[in-house]
Design a protein around this motif. Structure first.
Motif, PDB file in Angstrom:
ATOM      1  N   VAL A  40       3.253   3.803  -8.470  1.00 30.16           N
ATOM      2  CA  VAL A  40       3.843   5.085  -8.095  1.00 30.16           C
ATOM      3  C   VAL A  40       4.032   5.893  -9.369  1.00 30.16           C
ATOM      4  CG1 VAL A  40       5.883   6.240  -7.180  1.00 30.16           C
ATOM      5  CG2 VAL A  40       4.973   4.193  -6.041  1.00 30.16           C
ATOM      6  N   THR A  41       3.462   7.083  -9.403  1.00 28.38           N
ATOM      7  CA  THR A  41       3.581   7.962 -10.559  1.00 28.38           C
ATOM      8  C   THR A  41       4.151   9.296 -10.103  1.00 28.38           C
ATOM      9  OG1 THR A  41       1.684   6.894 -11.612  1.00 28.38           O
ATOM     10  CG2 THR A  41       2.386   9.025 -12.493  1.00 28.38           C
ATOM     11  N   VAL A  42       5.251   9.699 -10.718  1.00 28.85           N
ATOM     12  CA  VAL A  42       5.912  10.960 -10.378  1.00 28.85           C
ATOM     13  C   VAL A  42       5.782  11.889 -11.571  1.00 28.85           C
ATOM     14  CG1 VAL A  42       8.004  12.063  -9.560  1.00 28.85           C
ATOM     15  CG2 VAL A  42       7.513   9.685  -8.923  1.00 28.85           C
ATOM     16  N   SER A  43       5.118  13.017 -11.375  1.00 33.53           N
ATOM     17  CA  SER A  43       4.924  13.970 -12.464  1.00 33.53           C
ATOM     18  C   SER A  43       6.027  15.018 -12.457  1.00 33.53           C
ATOM     19  CB  SER A  43       3.565  14.639 -12.336  1.00 33.53           C
ATOM     20  OG  SER A  43       3.495  15.382 -11.132  1.00 33.53           O
ATOM     21  N   SER A  44       6.351  15.499 -13.638  1.00 29.69           N
ATOM     22  CA  SER A  44       7.432  16.487 -13.746  1.00 29.69           C
ATOM     23  C   SER A  44       6.902  17.906 -13.643  1.00 29.69           C
ATOM     24  CB  SER A  44       8.165  16.296 -15.075  1.00 29.69           C
ATOM     25  OG  SER A  44       7.250  16.399 -16.146  1.00 29.69           O
ATOM     26  N   SER A 100       0.845  -1.187   0.000  1.00 29.10           N
ATOM     27  CA  SER A 100       0.000   0.000   0.000  1.00 29.10           C
ATOM     28  C   SER A 100       0.882   1.239   0.000  1.00 29.10           C
ATOM     29  CB  SER A 100      -0.928   0.007   1.223  1.00 29.10           C
ATOM     30  OG  SER A 100      -0.168   0.023   2.419  1.00 29.10           O
ATOM     31  N   GLY A 101       0.276   2.382  -0.265  1.00 29.73           N
ATOM     32  CA  GLY A 101       1.006   3.638  -0.165  1.00 29.73           C
ATOM     33  C   GLY A 101       1.395   4.281  -1.476  1.00 29.73           C
ATOM     34  N   GLY A 102       1.115   3.629  -2.580  1.00 34.88           N
ATOM     35  CA  GLY A 102       1.439   4.238  -3.859  1.00 34.88           C
ATOM     36  C   GLY A 102       0.523   5.410  -4.167  1.00 34.88           C
ATOM     37  N   GLY A 103       0.845   6.129  -5.241  1.00 36.41           N
ATOM     38  CA  GLY A 103       0.014   7.251  -5.636  1.00 36.41           C
ATOM     39  C   GLY A 103       0.725   8.154  -6.605  1.00 36.41           C
ATOM     40  N   LEU A 104       0.150   9.347  -6.775  1.00 31.58           N
ATOM     41  CA  LEU A 104       0.688  10.353  -7.676  1.00 31.58           C
ATOM     42  C   LEU A 104       1.356  11.451  -6.861  1.00 31.58           C
ATOM     43  CD1 LEU A 104       0.899  11.706 -10.492  1.00 31.58           C
ATOM     44  CD2 LEU A 104      -1.374  12.685 -10.052  1.00 31.58           C
ATOM     45  N   VAL A 105       2.572  11.798  -7.233  1.00 32.13           N
ATOM     46  CA  VAL A 105       3.314  12.824  -6.511  1.00 32.13           C
ATOM     47  C   VAL A 105       4.121  13.639  -7.508  1.00 32.13           C
ATOM     48  CG1 VAL A 105       5.284  11.305  -6.074  1.00 32.13           C
ATOM     49  CG2 VAL A 105       4.821  13.215  -4.516  1.00 32.13           C
ATOM     50  N   GLN A 106       4.372  14.895  -7.179  1.00 39.44           N
ATOM     51  CA  GLN A 106       5.206  15.732  -8.045  1.00 39.44           C
ATOM     52  C   GLN A 106       6.676  15.414  -7.834  1.00 39.44           C
ATOM     53  OE1 GLN A 106       4.058  19.801  -7.248  1.00 39.44           O
ATOM     54  NE2 GLN A 106       2.588  19.767  -8.932  1.00 39.44           N
ATOM     55  N   ALA A 107       7.452  15.695  -8.840  1.00 39.01           N
ATOM     56  CA  ALA A 107       8.898  15.506  -8.726  1.00 39.01           C
ATOM     57  C   ALA A 107       9.432  16.279  -7.522  1.00 39.01           C
ATOM     58  CB  ALA A 107       9.590  15.970  -9.998  1.00 39.01           C
ATOM     59  N   GLY A 108      10.316  15.632  -6.787  1.00 38.26           N
ATOM     60  CA  GLY A 108      10.858  16.212  -5.569  1.00 38.26           C
ATOM     61  C   GLY A 108      10.096  15.837  -4.318  1.00 38.26           C
ATOM     62  N   GLY A 109       8.932  15.244  -4.500  1.00 36.45           N
ATOM     63  CA  GLY A 109       8.108  14.854  -3.370  1.00 36.45           C
ATOM     64  C   GLY A 109       8.502  13.517  -2.773  1.00 36.45           C
ATOM     65  N   SER A 110       7.689  13.075  -1.817  1.00 39.52           N
ATOM     66  CA  SER A 110       7.980  11.847  -1.079  1.00 39.52           C
ATOM     67  C   SER A 110       6.743  10.964  -0.997  1.00 39.52           C
ATOM     68  CB  SER A 110       8.439  12.171   0.347  1.00 39.52           C
ATOM     69  OG  SER A 110       9.634  12.918   0.347  1.00 39.52           O
ATOM     70  N   GLU A 150      11.507   9.385 -13.437  1.00 40.03           N
ATOM     71  CA  GLU A 150      11.992   8.049 -13.795  1.00 40.03           C
ATOM     72  C   GLU A 150      11.763   7.016 -12.697  1.00 40.03           C
ATOM     73  OE1 GLU A 150      13.676  10.946 -13.959  1.00 40.03           O
ATOM     74  OE2 GLU A 150      15.809  10.670 -13.433  1.00 40.03           O
ATOM     75  N   ASP A 151      11.278   7.429 -11.538  1.00 40.16           N
ATOM     76  CA  ASP A 151      10.890   6.472 -10.491  1.00 40.16           C
ATOM     77  C   ASP A 151       9.481   5.927 -10.724  1.00 40.16           C
ATOM     78  OD1 ASP A 151      12.512   8.637  -8.147  1.00 40.16           O
ATOM     79  OD2 ASP A 151      13.283   6.733  -8.923  1.00 40.16           O
ATOM     80  N   ASP A 171      21.764   1.505  -7.312  1.00 38.74           N
ATOM     81  CA  ASP A 171      22.482   2.776  -7.422  1.00 38.74           C
ATOM     82  C   ASP A 171      21.537   3.932  -7.745  1.00 38.74           C
ATOM     83  OD1 ASP A 171      25.502   1.413  -8.950  1.00 38.74           O
ATOM     84  OD2 ASP A 171      24.891   1.575  -6.859  1.00 38.74           O
ATOM     85  N   SER A 172      20.496   3.650  -8.503  1.00 40.43           N
ATOM     86  CA  SER A 172      19.587   4.701  -8.952  1.00 40.43           C
ATOM     87  C   SER A 172      18.759   5.309  -7.819  1.00 40.43           C
ATOM     88  CB  SER A 172      18.650   4.157 -10.033  1.00 40.43           C
ATOM     89  OG  SER A 172      17.906   3.056  -9.539  1.00 40.43           O
TER      90      SER A 172
END
Length: 124
Positions: A120-124, A7-17, A89-90, A62-63
């Protein structure tokens, strides 16, 4: 047999957590190495992080090194993945996995049980 639920996935902006959780059922949890893998669209599933049963040894791709932290609470049968400074890219489906042996491995085939995955979706 270990059953894993993420659990815990979602949409977040780049730089977020985000913090992912994986709760396990089954007596084997405490003797297992727990790992996180991820699979982006059109790519192979890849290793992200793993932790030994005692929590004293962790390993990271490493990434994600320096940005992600894996931890576990054996009393709650739960493993966590704290993800900071997220990048586009995450973006991937993140999977929790359990390995019956006590040494960390980095390939899918070394893990015996898998969760269903969380996006997990990270928007730019």
């Amino acid at each position: 047999q270990v059953r894993l639920v993420e659990s815990g996935g979602g949409l977040v902006q780049a730089g977020g957590s985000l913090r992912l959780s994986c709760t396990a059922s089954g007596r084997a949890f405490e003797s297992s190495v727990m790992g996180w893998f991820r699979q982006a669209a059109g790519k192979e599933r890849e290793f992200v992080a793993a932790i030994t049963w005692s929590g004293d040894i962790t390993s990271y791709a490493d990434s994600v090194k320096g940005r992600f932290t894996i931890s576990r609470d054996n009393a709650k049968n739960t493993v966590y993945l704290q993800m900071n400074s997220l990048k586009p890219e995450d973006t991937a489906v993140y999977y929790c996995a359990a390995r019956r042996y006590m040494n960390i491995k980095y390939t899918q085939r070394e893990y015996d049980a898998w969760g269903q995955g969380t996006q997990v979706t990270v928007s730019s």
